[in-house]
Design a protein around this motif. Sequence first.
Motif, PDB file in Angstrom:
ATOM      1  N   VAL A 133      79.617 131.438 169.201  1.00 32.79           N
ATOM      2  CA  VAL A 133      78.631 130.122 169.077  1.00 32.79           C
ATOM      3  C   VAL A 133      79.311 129.344 168.133  1.00 32.79           C
ATOM      4  O   VAL A 133      79.176 129.711 166.811  1.00 32.79           O
ATOM      5  CB  VAL A 133      77.219 130.839 168.962  1.00 32.79           C
ATOM      6  CG1 VAL A 133      76.362 129.661 168.997  1.00 32.79           C
ATOM      7  CG2 VAL A 133      77.009 131.968 169.748  1.00 32.79           C
ATOM      8  N   TYR A 134      79.392 128.017 168.327  1.00 35.34           N
ATOM      9  CA  TYR A 134      80.099 127.066 167.375  1.00 35.34           C
ATOM     10  C   TYR A 134      78.909 126.136 166.988  1.00 35.34           C
ATOM     11  O   TYR A 134      78.372 125.454 167.911  1.00 35.34           O
ATOM     12  CB  TYR A 134      81.405 126.288 168.027  1.00 35.34           C
ATOM     13  CG  TYR A 134      82.555 127.454 167.852  1.00 35.34           C
ATOM     14  CD1 TYR A 134      83.235 127.609 166.927  1.00 35.34           C
ATOM     15  CD2 TYR A 134      82.864 127.800 169.294  1.00 35.34           C
ATOM     16  CE1 TYR A 134      84.263 128.520 166.912  1.00 35.34           C
ATOM     17  CE2 TYR A 134      84.072 128.742 169.475  1.00 35.34           C
ATOM     18  CZ  TYR A 134      84.487 129.211 168.394  1.00 35.34           C
ATOM     19  OH  TYR A 134      85.844 130.003 168.549  1.00 35.34           O
ATOM     20  N   PHE A 135      78.538 125.866 165.863  1.00 30.42           N
ATOM     21  CA  PHE A 135      77.794 124.522 165.528  1.00 30.42           C
ATOM     22  C   PHE A 135      78.508 123.598 164.891  1.00 30.42           C
ATOM     23  O   PHE A 135      79.188 123.877 163.964  1.00 30.42           O
ATOM     24  CB  PHE A 135      76.539 125.202 164.654  1.00 30.42           C
ATOM     25  CG  PHE A 135      75.748 126.198 165.204  1.00 30.42           C
ATOM     26  CD1 PHE A 135      74.820 125.894 165.853  1.00 30.42           C
ATOM     27  CD2 PHE A 135      76.251 127.502 165.035  1.00 30.42           C
ATOM     28  CE1 PHE A 135      73.711 126.902 166.330  1.00 30.42           C
ATOM     29  CE2 PHE A 135      75.001 128.533 165.412  1.00 30.42           C
ATOM     30  CZ  PHE A 135      74.266 128.186 166.319  1.00 30.42           C
ATOM     31  N   ALA A 136      78.410 122.365 165.343  1.00 29.41           N
ATOM     32  CA  ALA A 136      79.411 121.220 164.965  1.00 29.41           C
ATOM     33  C   ALA A 136      78.641 119.943 165.096  1.00 29.41           C
ATOM     34  O   ALA A 136      77.982 119.754 165.689  1.00 29.41           O
ATOM     35  CB  ALA A 136      80.691 121.373 165.475  1.00 29.41           C
ATOM     36  N   ASP A 137      78.847 119.033 164.143  1.00 29.07           N
ATOM     37  CA  ASP A 137      78.459 117.850 164.300  1.00 29.07           C
ATOM     38  C   ASP A 137      79.609 116.727 163.925  1.00 29.07           C
ATOM     39  O   ASP A 137      79.829 116.737 162.328  1.00 29.07           O
ATOM     40  CB  ASP A 137      77.188 117.459 163.214  1.00 29.07           C
ATOM     41  CG  ASP A 137      76.627 116.152 163.396  1.00 29.07           C
ATOM     42  OD1 ASP A 137      77.381 115.079 164.031  1.00 29.07           O
ATOM     43  OD2 ASP A 137      75.720 115.782 162.717  1.00 29.07           O
ATOM     44  N   GLU A 138      79.975 116.088 164.540  1.00 29.98           N
ATOM     45  CA  GLU A 138      81.273 115.186 164.369  1.00 29.98           C
ATOM     46  C   GLU A 138      81.030 114.054 163.472  1.00 29.98           C
ATOM     47  O   GLU A 138      81.894 113.714 162.526  1.00 29.98           O
ATOM     48  CB  GLU A 138      81.850 114.480 165.612  1.00 29.98           C
ATOM     49  CG  GLU A 138      83.188 113.748 165.513  1.00 29.98           C
ATOM     50  CD  GLU A 138      83.682 113.164 166.919  1.00 29.98           C
ATOM     51  OE1 GLU A 138      84.119 112.224 166.940  1.00 29.98           O
ATOM     52  OE2 GLU A 138      83.524 114.128 167.824  1.00 29.98           O
ATOM     53  N   GLN A 139      79.833 113.922 163.205  1.00 27.93           N
ATOM     54  CA  GLN A 139      79.388 112.489 162.222  1.00 27.93           C
ATOM     55  C   GLN A 139      79.549 113.334 161.056  1.00 27.93           C
ATOM     56  O   GLN A 139      79.514 112.431 159.890  1.00 27.93           O
ATOM     57  CB  GLN A 139      77.849 112.273 162.711  1.00 27.93           C
ATOM     58  CG  GLN A 139      77.894 111.688 164.125  1.00 27.93           C
ATOM     59  CD  GLN A 139      78.784 110.377 164.312  1.00 27.93           C
ATOM     60  OE1 GLN A 139      78.843 109.512 163.354  1.00 27.93           O
ATOM     61  NE2 GLN A 139      79.327 110.131 165.331  1.00 27.93           N
ATOM     62  N   GLN A 140      79.462 114.487 160.814  1.00 25.23           N
ATOM     63  CA  GLN A 140      79.377 115.140 159.433  1.00 25.23           C
ATOM     64  C   GLN A 140      80.906 115.608 158.980  1.00 25.23           C
ATOM     65  O   GLN A 140      80.897 116.552 157.817  1.00 25.23           O
ATOM     66  CB  GLN A 140      78.367 116.232 159.329  1.00 25.23           C
ATOM     67  CG  GLN A 140      76.816 115.899 159.621  1.00 25.23           C
ATOM     68  CD  GLN A 140      76.064 117.053 159.168  1.00 25.23           C
ATOM     69  OE1 GLN A 140      76.171 117.618 158.340  1.00 25.23           O
ATOM     70  NE2 GLN A 140      74.934 117.262 160.215  1.00 25.23           N
ATOM     71  N   ALA A 141      81.822 115.088 159.787  1.00 26.29           N
ATOM     72  CA  ALA A 141      83.145 115.715 159.555  1.00 26.29           C
ATOM     73  C   ALA A 141      83.667 114.946 157.914  1.00 26.29           C
ATOM     74  O   ALA A 141      83.834 113.810 157.930  1.00 26.29           O
ATOM     75  CB  ALA A 141      84.136 115.330 160.238  1.00 26.29           C
ATOM     76  N   ILE A 142      83.684 115.874 156.633  1.00 25.23           N
ATOM     77  CA  ILE A 142      83.976 115.649 155.466  1.00 25.23           C
ATOM     78  C   ILE A 142      85.280 116.007 155.014  1.00 25.23           C
ATOM     79  O   ILE A 142      85.582 115.755 153.908  1.00 25.23           O
ATOM     80  CB  ILE A 142      82.930 115.511 154.605  1.00 25.23           C
ATOM     81  CG1 ILE A 142      82.594 116.928 154.445  1.00 25.23           C
ATOM     82  CG2 ILE A 142      81.648 114.771 155.248  1.00 25.23           C
ATOM     83  CD1 ILE A 142      81.491 117.320 153.367  1.00 25.23           C
ATOM     84  N   MET A 143      86.013 116.849 155.614  1.00 29.76           N
ATOM     85  CA  MET A 143      87.173 117.633 154.895  1.00 29.76           C
ATOM     86  C   MET A 143      88.262 117.106 155.457  1.00 29.76           C
ATOM     87  O   MET A 143      89.743 117.790 155.221  1.00 29.76           O
ATOM     88  CB  MET A 143      87.015 119.260 155.520  1.00 29.76           C
ATOM     89  CG  MET A 143      85.722 119.959 155.165  1.00 29.76           C
ATOM     90  SD  MET A 143      85.223 119.840 153.563  1.00 29.76           S
ATOM     91  CE  MET A 143      86.258 120.890 152.957  1.00 29.76           C
ATOM     92  N   SER A 144      88.639 115.892 155.725  1.00 27.57           N
ATOM     93  CA  SER A 144      89.984 115.430 156.174  1.00 27.57           C
ATOM     94  C   SER A 144      90.892 115.444 155.051  1.00 27.57           C
ATOM     95  O   SER A 144      92.071 115.558 155.246  1.00 27.57           O
ATOM     96  CB  SER A 144      89.805 114.039 156.892  1.00 27.57           C
ATOM     97  OG  SER A 144      89.336 113.076 155.810  1.00 27.57           O
ATOM     98  N   PHE A 145      90.419 115.084 153.719  1.00 26.62           N
ATOM     99  CA  PHE A 145      91.179 115.291 152.657  1.00 26.62           C
ATOM    100  C   PHE A 145      92.141 116.770 152.392  1.00 26.62           C
ATOM    101  O   PHE A 145      92.908 116.608 151.662  1.00 26.62           O
ATOM    102  CB  PHE A 145      90.607 114.933 151.201  1.00 26.62           C
ATOM    103  CG  PHE A 145      89.402 115.823 150.892  1.00 26.62           C
ATOM    104  CD1 PHE A 145      89.850 117.067 149.817  1.00 26.62           C
ATOM    105  CD2 PHE A 145      88.280 115.911 151.266  1.00 26.62           C
ATOM    106  CE1 PHE A 145      88.774 117.798 149.672  1.00 26.62           C
ATOM    107  CE2 PHE A 145      87.232 116.965 151.049  1.00 26.62           C
ATOM    108  CZ  PHE A 145      87.794 117.815 150.276  1.00 26.62           C
ATOM    109  N   MET A 146      91.488 117.626 152.963  1.00 23.05           N
ATOM    110  CA  MET A 146      92.032 118.806 152.936  1.00 23.05           C
ATOM    111  C   MET A 146      92.952 119.374 154.428  1.00 23.05           C
ATOM    112  O   MET A 146      93.351 120.492 154.379  1.00 23.05           O
ATOM    113  CB  MET A 146      91.051 120.118 152.993  1.00 23.05           C
ATOM    114  CG  MET A 146      90.197 120.028 151.450  1.00 23.05           C
ATOM    115  SD  MET A 146      89.168 121.565 151.415  1.00 23.05           S
ATOM    116  CE  MET A 146      90.221 122.870 151.306  1.00 23.05           C
ATOM    117  N   GLY A 147      93.170 118.306 155.237  1.00 30.33           N
ATOM    118  CA  GLY A 147      94.277 118.353 156.326  1.00 30.33           C
ATOM    119  C   GLY A 147      93.235 118.798 157.824  1.00 30.33           C
ATOM    120  O   GLY A 147      93.725 119.126 158.606  1.00 30.33           O
TER     121      GLY A 147
END
Length: 290
Positions: free
Chosen positions: A138-152
Amino acid sequence: HFIHQIRKGHPVKFMKCPDLYDKDAIKLILKYNNLPEGSKGLVSLFDNVGAIITKKDYSSSAPEILQALMVASWYRNYKKSNNLIDFDDELIMAYDYMVENPGSYRKFSWVEVDETQDLDLFQHTIINLMTEDDAVKVYFADEQQAIMSFMGVKLDVLRSLQNRIPPENTIYLKTNYRSKDKPLQVQRQVAIKTMNSPSELIPDYCSGSDDKGSFKIISTKTREEELDKVAQMCSGTPDGMKTLVAVPNRFDGSDICSALESRGIPYINMTSKDIMKDDSVRLILSHFAA
């Protein structure tokens, strides 16, 4: 971490930010220091970075690469001498152990993964290694809260997961039960008009006026008030329907029965067994607790 992954032969797609390095500059450094090209040369460069020859005609990014390798070498030695590991170490150590010791660890049949939008491909692979082939995930996700791009972390990983999950297994949580009406309306307008977010994916507020089919948490201040509230809800059961009251132990069940009986509400006591000791009930509650 990048050098460790090269040393261990991890697939390139799992490596920590491999595109940060100038490949041409690395080749030049290896050539000047008579080190072999490719991954072996890069590992040797890292292991002997303190003795590397510096040249004035290096490319502009070569000094930065050497400095980064020296800092990384110092960081590795600092952790080792102080018995420390960091977050990426935890991930890499877990991956290495599971790959090198298949069948020596327990796999899970049910996992719930929060903040999935912040997971990279390496972390998804670890989840797959630690779960059964037919496990429920079961995956919980919110594309609007993606904040980890600086870690690749790339959103392509989340979208790839979305494409693999059948539409009938995808649930959009469209109602916000925590926020007030007016602030949420402002946030919706900003998200839709300024950020160009799809309106159907932005949660709406809950007015609280429609109780049909809703899940509610009702708090009370005293034990007596709690019993009275349960009895009131049972007394409002429509004709021809039944209300099930599930309690964690037989003592609560006895109190509920007494409360219903004192108010003249008919009931049937189904069991005197402590359902909290039942494995299936514990499994269900563990999902809510997670």
